[in-house]
Write an enzyme that holds these catalytic residues in place. Structure first.
Site, short mmCIF file in Angstrom:
data_model
loop_
_atom_site.label_atom_id
_atom_site.label_comp_id
_atom_site.label_asym_id
_atom_site.label_seq_id
_atom_site.Cartn_x
_atom_site.Cartn_y
_atom_site.Cartn_z
N GLU A 291 -16.99 -4.96 2.72
CA GLU A 291 -15.68 -4.80 2.01
C GLU A 291 -14.94 -6.06 1.82
O GLU A 291 -14.28 -6.05 0.92
CB GLU A 291 -14.62 -3.78 2.98
CG GLU A 291 -14.82 -2.30 2.56
CD GLU A 291 -14.08 -1.53 3.54
OE1 GLU A 291 -13.93 -0.27 2.93
OE2 GLU A 291 -13.02 -1.93 4.03
N HIS A 312 -41.14 -0.99 13.08
CA HIS A 312 -41.98 -0.10 12.83
C HIS A 312 -41.67 0.71 11.61
O HIS A 312 -42.47 1.76 11.28
CB HIS A 312 -42.25 1.00 14.03
CG HIS A 312 -42.93 0.20 15.30
ND1 HIS A 312 -44.24 0.15 15.64
CD2 HIS A 312 -42.13 -0.55 16.16
CE1 HIS A 312 -44.38 -0.45 16.63
NE2 HIS A 312 -43.23 -1.00 16.97
N LYS A 426 -13.06 7.96 -4.93
CA LYS A 426 -12.12 8.83 -4.59
C LYS A 426 -11.41 9.30 -5.68
O LYS A 426 -11.20 10.81 -5.83
CB LYS A 426 -10.96 7.96 -4.01
CG LYS A 426 -11.41 7.67 -2.55
CD LYS A 426 -10.34 7.00 -1.62
CE LYS A 426 -10.72 6.24 -0.70
NZ LYS A 426 -9.52 5.56 0.38
#
EC number: 5.3.1.9
Length: 450
Positions: A291, A312, A426
């Protein structure tokens, strides 16, 4: 002062040489001065810089008192928040507590079970959590500056109803703790009208920098962790990283190396640990840097990995994939606990060469071998040595990375203290949900999704 964090840059060579670090010193010092003088972008959100020595002592005492009440009252403590409102506390609790703290008997745990809600919108997650805790004594800490952030607001509505049905309104208000704005917002209004005990999110501290405010301190204290030690670690780090000499200031050196690598095309930084309890510290770090730096078409992409597990799965890519990666290893010098590998007479697994060695010794050799292998494959490695995982060193780590983040953002020419890009999804989500005032946008989005 205890031993400090230390930085090993030997395996960033030959990708970054010492003269390149020295070249950046004056620029980094200038950016640090800009932070200190509060003259740069986002200067209204620099309260975190002096927080370790300039926090509200009266509120700090109330936090410890509330934490004792939670420990003595509740079987389960629900922490409701998203992003910076929960990642810091979860990182601390998981780093310092028993790995399986929620599975221990309360006589061993001596604190409530702690679960996190309001960090997603999954009905399955919420239903499973409610099923788990419905018959237990519950306390809730809801954390939101505004009180209208979708994920925690939904979660709190559900838990508020659960507590009021279970204990009545009067009983529920004794079990709900709200961490929010000092004077305004939906949660402040609700908390004042219902009579919840409240704690303040400072106006000058942004969410991702807020772990050493009541946002993080109440859940951390309720888990039994010593928050005085945590603040002491952060205060000592603040003092240590006030030096303007790049030879002495490890924050400066970290900023210099990561930005020198970025300028050479190393656009992804992987924060790597060899301790599973550091997983959520990586999640906190990803938000802090993602951010802060990711804007204006710029920024180092923050990724995190848990080794040796992820060796892995991601090991092949790191070793031989696109060469745009550098790694920052968190090397824990002394584990919380030790366990010896015993000899087996039959030795069918061929592991007797490890007999009488501590598992942590094996873990450290895995770290050392990985640093060398990845370095040979074209991946520079920064190693941050941490003496132990404790409240004190959590405070040190937080301040180290926060200060480095602020300086690094300015060095990249961005405002590291805003996050305008998070509003885009949003707006779309609210329109698609039919939130009043978004009707025209809803029709446009629905057409695009056909």
């Amino acid at each position: 002062m205890k031993n400090s964090l230390s930085l090993d840059l030997t395996k960033t060579k030959p990708y970054v040489e010492e003269h390149e670090i020295q070249y950046l010193e004056s620029i980094i010092r200038e950016m640090d001065n800009t932070l200190g003088k509060k003259t740069g972008p986002g200067n209204k959100f620099l309260g975190w810089m002096d927080l370790p020595i300039n926090y509200n002592k009266e509120e700090f005492a109330r936090i410890k008192k509330a934490a004792e009440k939670i420990k003595n009252t509740c079987d389960v403590f629900i922490v409701i928040g998203i992003g910076g409102s929960y990642l810091g506390s979860r990182a601390a609790i998981e780093m310092i507590s028993n790995t399986f703290y929620n599975n221990l008997d309360k006589s061993q745990r001596k604190v409530p079970q702690i679960y996190f809600a309001g960090n997603n919108i999954s009905s399955t997650y919420m239903a499973d959590l409610l099923e788990l805790v419905k018959d237990k004594d519950i306390c809730v800490n809801v954390i939101s500056k505004s009180g209208t952030t979708t994920e925690p607001a939904i979660a709190f509505r559900i838990f508020k109803e659960l507590l009021e049905n279970k204990y009545g309104k009067e009983g529920a208000k004794e079990r709900i703790f709200a961490t929010t704005d000092a004077a305004k917002g939906a949660l402040r209004t609700l908390a004042d009208s219902e009579g919840y005990e409240t704690f303040v999110i400072p106006d000058d501290v942004g969410g991702r920098f807020s772990v050493l405010t009541p946002v993080g301190l109440l859940p951390i204290a309720a888990s039994g962790i010593d928050i005085d030690e945590m603040m002491k670690g952060a205060a000592d780090a603040r003092q240590e990283y006030s030096s303007d000499n790049i030879e002495k200031n490890h924050v400066y050196r970290y900023v210099a190396v990561r930005n020198a690598l970025y300028r050479k095309g190393k656009t992804t930084e992987m924060l790597v640990n060899f301790e599973p309890c550091l997983h959520y510290f990586g999640e906190w770090w990803k938000q802090l840097y993602g951010e802060s730096e990711g804007k204006d078409g710029k920024g180092i992409f923050p990724a995190a990995a848990d080794f040796s597990t992820d060796l892995h799965s991601m090991g092949q890519y790191i070793q031989e994939g696109l060469r745009n990666i550098f790694e920052t290893f968190i090397n824990v010098e002394n584990p919380r606990k030790s366990i010896m590998i015993k000899e087996d007479k039959e030795n069918l697994d061929g592991l007797n060469f490890l007999a009488e060695k501590d598992m942590d010794y094996v873990n450290h050799q895995a770290l050392r071998g990985t640093v060398l292998a990845h370095n040979d494959g074209g991946v520079p490695a920064i190693v941050l040595n941490v003496p132990e995982l404790s409240a004190y060193y959590f405070g040190q780590l937080v301040y180290f990375f926060e200060k480095a983040c602020g300086i690094s953002g300015y060095l990249q020419g961005v405002n590291p203290f805003d996050q305008p890009g998070v509003e885009a999804y949003k707006k779309n989500m609210f329109a698609l949900l039919g939130k009043p005032g978004h009707e025209d946008m809803k029709a446009t989005l629905e057409e695009r999704l056909k």
